[in-house]
Design an enzyme around this catalytic site. Structure first.
Site, PDB file in Angstrom:
ATOM      1  N   ASP A   8       0.818  -1.210   0.000  1.00  0.00           N
ATOM      2  CA  ASP A   8       0.000   0.000   0.000  1.00  0.00           C
ATOM      3  C   ASP A   8       0.857   1.266   0.000  1.00  0.00           C
ATOM      4  O   ASP A   8       1.863   1.338   0.728  1.00  0.00           O
ATOM      5  CB  ASP A   8      -0.849  -0.032   1.288  1.00  0.00           C
ATOM      6  N   GLU A  18       1.246  -0.546  -5.181  1.00  0.00           N
ATOM      7  CA  GLU A  18       0.217   0.488  -5.326  1.00  0.00           C
ATOM      8  C   GLU A  18       0.909   1.842  -5.376  1.00  0.00           C
ATOM      9  O   GLU A  18       1.266   2.407  -4.345  1.00  0.00           O
ATOM     10  CB  GLU A  18      -0.786   0.476  -4.168  1.00  0.00           C
TER      11      GLU A  18
HETATM   12  C1  BGC Z   1      -5.648   2.555   0.051  1.00  0.00           C
HETATM   13  C2  BGC Z   1      -6.675   3.448   0.675  1.00  0.00           C
HETATM   14  C3  BGC Z   1      -6.120   3.978   1.996  1.00  0.00           C
HETATM   15  C4  BGC Z   1      -4.727   4.608   1.813  1.00  0.00           C
HETATM   16  C5  BGC Z   1      -4.023   4.826   3.100  1.00  0.00           C
HETATM   17  C6  BGC Z   1      -4.523   3.534  -0.169  1.00  0.00           C
HETATM   18  O1  BGC Z   1      -3.929   3.738  -1.255  1.00  0.00           O
HETATM   19  O2  BGC Z   1      -6.072   1.957  -1.140  1.00  0.00           O
HETATM   20  O3  BGC Z   1      -7.886   2.790   0.852  1.00  0.00           O
HETATM   21  O4  BGC Z   1      -6.995   4.928   2.496  1.00  0.00           O
HETATM   22  O5  BGC Z   1      -3.893   3.799   1.044  1.00  0.00           O
HETATM   23  O6  BGC Z   1      -3.549   3.622   3.612  1.00  0.00           O
END
Ligand code: BGC
Length: 537
Positions: A201, A243
């Site tokens: 993430d 991500e």
């Molecule tokens: C997740 C979100 C989250 C954020 C903070 C992101 O990119 O997909 O849902 O709020 O990271 O962790």
């Protein structure tokens, strides 16, 4: 033997654990519930489940605010039940990856609690502190609707702390070697339990430097390479999915020389699928894919239509963002941060033709597709719910109480019960047996792609260019297979001329459709329809 790694051509299915299935009747989705539904996922052709955060958490940001990195939240069940889920996934011949949230933790995490209370605690340096909120001002704000600054004042600590997301999510200080070690140990902890990798993430934001925008810094890549090295050395075969909501040329370094991430989401492609459908012109989509750099051979893009977040418009121009908001989010309530908090089917007018076309685009492009739970049956959203919860409602399994999600009287989220998208109309059970249902339409497209070597791993050759692209057309070709893809973006019939060898060609999705090839084969394509053509032997 085929040496292609499994993730190069896999179907991922994203599970939001709170809303998927309640196995113990307490109204909250859990591991036992997910385990009960693995046959269903297998029947969809899913290769790998991505389970969203299951860590103990105050759930301020739905589990992305972690208060213990090496445990599970009791609402989802026990560690033992998570272990059983992992085993059951493997017994079904599937894999499972989980969220790894490295950038931040919850403000309730014992590290942060110790840090704020005592300047001399070793945990103080686990976070990023400052006496002024005027540092790192070049850094943008991500949650623009609610945050004015990336700094929050902490009364107890007597200092400001850094947070890229909610103030309830203080950023960890990756300049501290102990933080780095702690994260590597978190990875080991879950890998030892038997998972197959991580969806990492928010990785662009790990480090901070004066005078920088503080995204994608070289130090970040250096640390991420260490993560990959650990995986390769200690858990060979495990995957890391990145991500990074960034432009393709900024995501490219996350693949490095094939020694950082194996997988990365293609964020800018997603809004352009919707823009192409809305504008009835695929120009922006063709352009972004032409601008996408090549990646190492052992790496792959992950494509997707929707996920648990807003349909992000961070990676479009200001003009296109306004266009997308006006077209897809006319009600300001539908907007969130720099995006749109709606699900796939409501965005596309609940029109199966448009949705099938969107799936056709995703399934015929290079990449490993990621499916968001509930989209396969046409679930709707509930924009009355707070933040992004409107796209995270209960999975609709059948037409009984709570859509079959739970036997409890009170559930963690409301079930959708409106006349169009409600669980009585839209649910898995009623669609299973209906060959024309949304579920079977999507399942069939998915299995057709999987059966085509060209669609799975072929090179893409464009058949279109320029500013006006009403028919999105390309060839996918591998050593053994060749498929011509023609997709009519518009509400009108279009004709497209292909240069084909003599012979008979058929549509993979409707093999009864045949056409004779010539150097000028003219094909008429009905509004919002598509062909995946292959030459008959
Ligand atoms: C997740 C979100 C989250 C954020 C903070 C992101 O990119 O997909 O849902 O709020 O990271 O962790």
């Amino acid at each position: 033997m085929d040496k292609t790694p499994w993730y190069m051509n896999a179907y991922f299915y994203q599970i939001y654990p709170r809303s998927f299935m309640d196995g113990n009747g307490d109204g909250y989705g859990d591991f036992v519930g997910i385990t009960q539904k693995l046959d269903y996922l297998k029947s969809l052709g899913i290769d790998c489940i991505w389970i969203q955060p299951i860590y103990p958490s105050p759930m301020f940001d739905d589990g992305y605010d972690i208060s213990d990195f090496v445990n599970v939240d009791p609402r989802f069940g026990t560690l033992e039940e998570y272990h059983q889920l992992i085993d059951a996934v493997h017994a079904h011949g599937m894999k499972i990856i989980m969220d790894l949230v490295m950038n931040h933790c919850s403000s309730e995490h014992p590290w942060f609690q110790a840090a704020r209370k005592d300047r001399n605690s070793k945990y103080r340096d686990y976070f990023v502190w400052s006496d002024t909120d005027q540092k790192y001002l070049e850094t943008r704000i991500i949650f623009t609707d609610t945050q004015k600054s990336n700094w929050a004042w902490d009364e107890v600590a007597g200092q400001y702390y850094w947070h890229r997301f909610y103030p309830q999510q203080p950023d960890l200080n990756f300049d501290n070697p102990e933080v780095q070690e702690a994260m590597l140990n978190v990875m080991r902890h879950w890998m030892d339990l038997g998972i197959d990798g991580f969806r990492a993430d928010a990785v662009p934001y790990l480090f901070e430097r004066d005078g920088m925008e503080n995204e994608n810094l070289p130090e970040t890549h250096e640390f991420l390479k260490r993560c990959r090295k650990l995986m390769d050395e200690e858990y060979p075969g495990a995957v890391l999915l990145c991500e990074a909501n960034m432009w393709p040329k900024e995501v490219r370094p996350y693949f490095a020389d094939g020694d950082e991430f194996q997988l990365g989401f293609h964020f800018p492609l997603m809004p352009r699928i919707f823009m192409s459908l809305g504008k009835q012109n695929a120009e922006s989509l063709v352009k972004i894919l032409k601008d996408t750099p090549d990646i190492p051979e052992n790496c792959q893009w992950c494509t997707f239509l929707r996920n648990h977040d807003e349909l992000t418009l961070e990676m479009v121009t200001e003009e296109d963002r306004q266009w997308m908001w006006n077209f897809y989010a006319p009600d300001p309530e539908m907007r969130k941060n720099l995006g749109i908090r709606r699900r796939l089917w409501p965005l596309l007018d609940n029109d199966p033709k448009k949705v099938a076309l969107a799936y056709s685009m995703m399934l015929t492009m290079p990449g490993s597709p990621v499916f968001y739970y509930g989209d396969e049956i046409g679930m709707g959203d509930d924009i009355r719910l707070y933040d992004r919860n409107g796209v995270r409602t209960l999975m609709q399994w059948d037409d009984t109480k709570n859509g079959g999600f739970s036997t409890a009287d009170k559930t963690c989220m409301p079930v959708i019960d409106d006349p169009v998208y409600g669980y009585k109309q839209v649910n898995v059970a009623s669609q299973e047996g209906d060959p024309n249902s949304h579920l079977n339409m999507i399942r069939s497209l998915m299995s057709t792609r999987k059966a085509s070597d060209a669609l799975c791993r072929g090179k893409l050759k464009w058949l279109v260019d320029g500013e006006n692209i009403p028919v999105l057309a390309y060839i996918r070709e591998s050593e053994y297979d060749k498929v011509w893809v023609l997709q009519n973006m518009t509400d009108n019939e279009q004709s497209f001329t292909l240069d084909l060898q003599e012979g008979t060609y058929y549509d993979l999705n409707h093999p009864e459709f045949e056409i004779q090839g010539s150097s000028k084969t003219e094909i008429k394509i009905a509004p919002r329809s598509f062909y995946w053509l292959r030459k008959k032997n």
